[in-house]
Design a protein around this motif. Structure first.
Motif, PDB file in Angstrom:
ATOM      1  N   PRO A 109     -45.681 -45.186 -56.298  1.00  0.00           N
ATOM      2  CA  PRO A 109     -45.783 -45.496 -57.730  1.00  0.00           C
ATOM      3  C   PRO A 109     -45.395 -46.952 -57.997  1.00  0.00           C
ATOM      4  N   VAL A 110     -46.379 -47.797 -58.276  1.00  0.00           N
ATOM      5  CA  VAL A 110     -46.166 -49.245 -58.385  1.00  0.00           C
ATOM      6  C   VAL A 110     -46.286 -49.701 -59.827  1.00  0.00           C
ATOM      7  N   ALA A 111     -45.354 -50.562 -60.201  1.00  0.00           N
ATOM      8  CA  ALA A 111     -45.429 -51.256 -61.486  1.00  0.00           C
ATOM      9  C   ALA A 111     -45.296 -52.747 -61.197  1.00  0.00           C
ATOM     10  N   LEU A 112     -46.041 -53.552 -61.938  1.00  0.00           N
ATOM     11  CA  LEU A 112     -46.014 -55.001 -61.767  1.00  0.00           C
ATOM     12  C   LEU A 112     -45.249 -55.634 -62.913  1.00  0.00           C
ATOM     13  N   ALA A 113     -44.291 -56.477 -62.587  1.00  0.00           N
ATOM     14  CA  ALA A 113     -43.589 -57.289 -63.586  1.00  0.00           C
ATOM     15  C   ALA A 113     -44.112 -58.708 -63.419  1.00  0.00           C
ATOM     16  N   PHE A 114     -44.589 -59.307 -64.512  1.00  0.00           N
ATOM     17  CA  PHE A 114     -45.189 -60.629 -64.407  1.00  0.00           C
ATOM     18  C   PHE A 114     -44.945 -61.438 -65.669  1.00  0.00           C
ATOM     19  N   ALA A 115     -44.989 -62.762 -65.499  1.00  0.00           N
ATOM     20  CA  ALA A 115     -44.798 -63.694 -66.609  1.00  0.00           C
ATOM     21  C   ALA A 115     -45.516 -64.988 -66.257  1.00  0.00           C
ATOM     22  N   PRO A 116     -45.775 -65.825 -67.263  1.00  0.00           N
ATOM     23  CA  PRO A 116     -46.421 -67.111 -66.965  1.00  0.00           C
ATOM     24  C   PRO A 116     -45.580 -68.005 -66.052  1.00  0.00           C
ATOM     25  N   ASP A 117     -44.260 -67.989 -66.223  1.00  0.00           N
ATOM     26  CA  ASP A 117     -43.412 -68.764 -65.309  1.00  0.00           C
ATOM     27  C   ASP A 117     -43.015 -67.885 -64.125  1.00  0.00           C
ATOM     28  N   ALA A 118     -42.596 -68.502 -63.059  1.00  0.00           N
ATOM     29  CA  ALA A 118     -42.353 -67.770 -61.814  1.00  0.00           C
ATOM     30  C   ALA A 118     -41.008 -67.065 -61.765  1.00  0.00           C
ATOM     31  N   VAL A 119     -40.086 -67.395 -62.656  1.00  0.00           N
ATOM     32  CA  VAL A 119     -38.715 -66.935 -62.489  1.00  0.00           C
ATOM     33  C   VAL A 119     -38.337 -65.760 -63.391  1.00  0.00           C
ATOM     34  N   SER A 120     -38.789 -65.737 -64.625  1.00  0.00           N
ATOM     35  CA  SER A 120     -38.257 -64.779 -65.604  1.00  0.00           C
ATOM     36  C   SER A 120     -38.486 -63.317 -65.223  1.00  0.00           C
ATOM     37  N   ALA A 121     -39.670 -62.973 -64.764  1.00  0.00           N
ATOM     38  CA  ALA A 121     -39.925 -61.578 -64.382  1.00  0.00           C
ATOM     39  C   ALA A 121     -39.067 -61.181 -63.184  1.00  0.00           C
ATOM     40  N   ALA A 122     -38.898 -62.092 -62.234  1.00  0.00           N
ATOM     41  CA  ALA A 122     -38.080 -61.803 -61.060  1.00  0.00           C
ATOM     42  C   ALA A 122     -36.617 -61.613 -61.450  1.00  0.00           C
ATOM     43  N   LYS A 123     -36.116 -62.432 -62.378  1.00  0.00           N
ATOM     44  CA  LYS A 123     -34.720 -62.312 -62.822  1.00  0.00           C
ATOM     45  C   LYS A 123     -34.457 -60.948 -63.447  1.00  0.00           C
ATOM     46  N   VAL A 124     -35.306 -60.570 -64.389  1.00  0.00           N
ATOM     47  CA  VAL A 124     -35.098 -59.312 -65.102  1.00  0.00           C
ATOM     48  C   VAL A 124     -35.269 -58.124 -64.156  1.00  0.00           C
ATOM     49  N   ALA A 125     -36.280 -58.156 -63.311  1.00  0.00           N
ATOM     50  CA  ALA A 125     -36.535 -57.033 -62.407  1.00  0.00           C
ATOM     51  C   ALA A 125     -35.390 -56.848 -61.406  1.00  0.00           C
ATOM     52  N   THR A 126     -34.900 -57.918 -60.820  1.00  0.00           N
ATOM     53  CA  THR A 126     -33.806 -57.774 -59.857  1.00  0.00           C
ATOM     54  C   THR A 126     -32.509 -57.357 -60.546  1.00  0.00           C
ATOM     55  N   ALA A 127     -32.267 -57.864 -61.751  1.00  0.00           N
ATOM     56  CA  ALA A 127     -31.059 -57.450 -62.484  1.00  0.00           C
ATOM     57  C   ALA A 127     -31.135 -55.969 -62.842  1.00  0.00           C
ATOM     58  N   TYR A 128     -32.307 -55.509 -63.263  1.00  0.00           N
ATOM     59  CA  TYR A 128     -32.469 -54.098 -63.614  1.00  0.00           C
ATOM     60  C   TYR A 128     -32.356 -53.221 -62.360  1.00  0.00           C
ATOM     61  N   ALA A 129     -32.862 -53.704 -61.237  1.00  0.00           N
ATOM     62  CA  ALA A 129     -32.771 -52.934 -59.988  1.00  0.00           C
ATOM     63  C   ALA A 129     -31.324 -52.786 -59.536  1.00  0.00           C
ATOM     64  N   LYS A 130     -30.480 -53.780 -59.825  1.00  0.00           N
ATOM     65  CA  LYS A 130     -29.058 -53.667 -59.475  1.00  0.00           C
ATOM     66  C   LYS A 130     -28.374 -52.600 -60.320  1.00  0.00           C
ATOM     67  N   ASP A 131     -28.788 -52.485 -61.588  1.00  0.00           N
ATOM     68  CA  ASP A 131     -28.176 -51.536 -62.509  1.00  0.00           C
ATOM     69  C   ASP A 131     -28.698 -50.111 -62.332  1.00  0.00           C
ATOM     70  N   ASN A 132     -29.924 -49.956 -61.856  1.00  0.00           N
ATOM     71  CA  ASN A 132     -30.563 -48.649 -61.804  1.00  0.00           C
ATOM     72  C   ASN A 132     -31.079 -48.387 -60.390  1.00  0.00           C
ATOM     73  N   ASP A 133     -30.587 -47.331 -59.753  1.00  0.00           N
ATOM     74  CA  ASP A 133     -30.970 -47.025 -58.377  1.00  0.00           C
ATOM     75  C   ASP A 133     -32.405 -46.518 -58.257  1.00  0.00           C
ATOM     76  N   LYS A 134     -32.963 -45.987 -59.339  1.00  0.00           N
ATOM     77  CA  LYS A 134     -34.312 -45.433 -59.293  1.00  0.00           C
ATOM     78  C   LYS A 134     -35.388 -46.518 -59.327  1.00  0.00           C
ATOM     79  N   PHE A 135     -35.018 -47.710 -59.736  1.00  0.00           N
ATOM     80  CA  PHE A 135     -35.948 -48.832 -59.846  1.00  0.00           C
ATOM     81  C   PHE A 135     -35.680 -49.793 -58.693  1.00  0.00           C
TER      82      PHE A 135
END
Length: 171
Positions: A77-103
């Motif tokens: 089950p794949v979801a894509l996080a994306f943004a025009p700049d290279a950093v913002s989607a990666a920041k939010v996704a990795t921070a959320y992954a630290k908080d939630n084990d299911k993601f």
């Protein structure tokens, strides 16, 4: 989903891959609707989006441009996080992954380059575009405030000397 809808979805994904600074590939197995809504809200605040995709459509949209390593990201089950700049989607996704084990963050795509989980984490540690703009403005303004302080110092010293003479004459 009929053939025309699939073709539209593929074209939309091609646009996402072309216009995004980086695309973070994630697994979301077990997330509730409320958790997904929370994640989407966090991404939206940073100007990013989250889109659940069908793996076959994503692979067709990439059209083999990233090779087997890129195609290997699209399993489960794949979801894509994306943004025009290279950093913002990666920041939010990795921070959320630290908080939630299911993601979990699986990897990412940056242009034609395939990123592993470690590279996405490194990308997330970089300052965002807004932070860089703030630093540049601070660097530009710093010399001006220093020049103003230097120019103001002799006048302030002269005023103190005059005040001292006035106090001495008054005494």
């Amino acid at each position: 989903m009929d053939r025309a809808e699939k073709q539209d979805a593929i074209e939309t994904l091609k646009g996402v891959f072309a216009s995004s600074g980086a695309v973070v590939v994630t697994h979301y197995m077990g997330l509730t609707v409320a958790e997904m809504t929370d994640l989407r809200g966090r991404l939206r605040q940073q100007g990013a989006k989250l889109q659940v995709v069908k793996n076959t459509l994503a692979k067709k949209a990439l059209d083999g441009s990233v090779g087997e390593a890129g195609d290997a990201l699209f399993a489960g089950p794949v979801a894509l996080a994306f943004a025009p700049d290279a950093v913002s989607a990666a920041k939010v996704a990795t921070a959320y992954a630290k908080d939630n084990d299911k993601f979990t963050v699986i990897g990412g795509l940056m242009g034609q380059q395939v990123l592993d989980k470690k590279a996405v984490t490194s990308l997330a540690s970089l300052p965002s575009l807004d932070e860089l703009r703030g630093k540049i403005i601070g660097l530009i303004q710093a010399p001006a405030t220093k020049v103003a302080g230097v120019l103001q110092a002799p006048a302030a010293q002269l005023a103190r000397v005059m005040a001292a003479y006035a106090a001495k004459d008054a005494a």
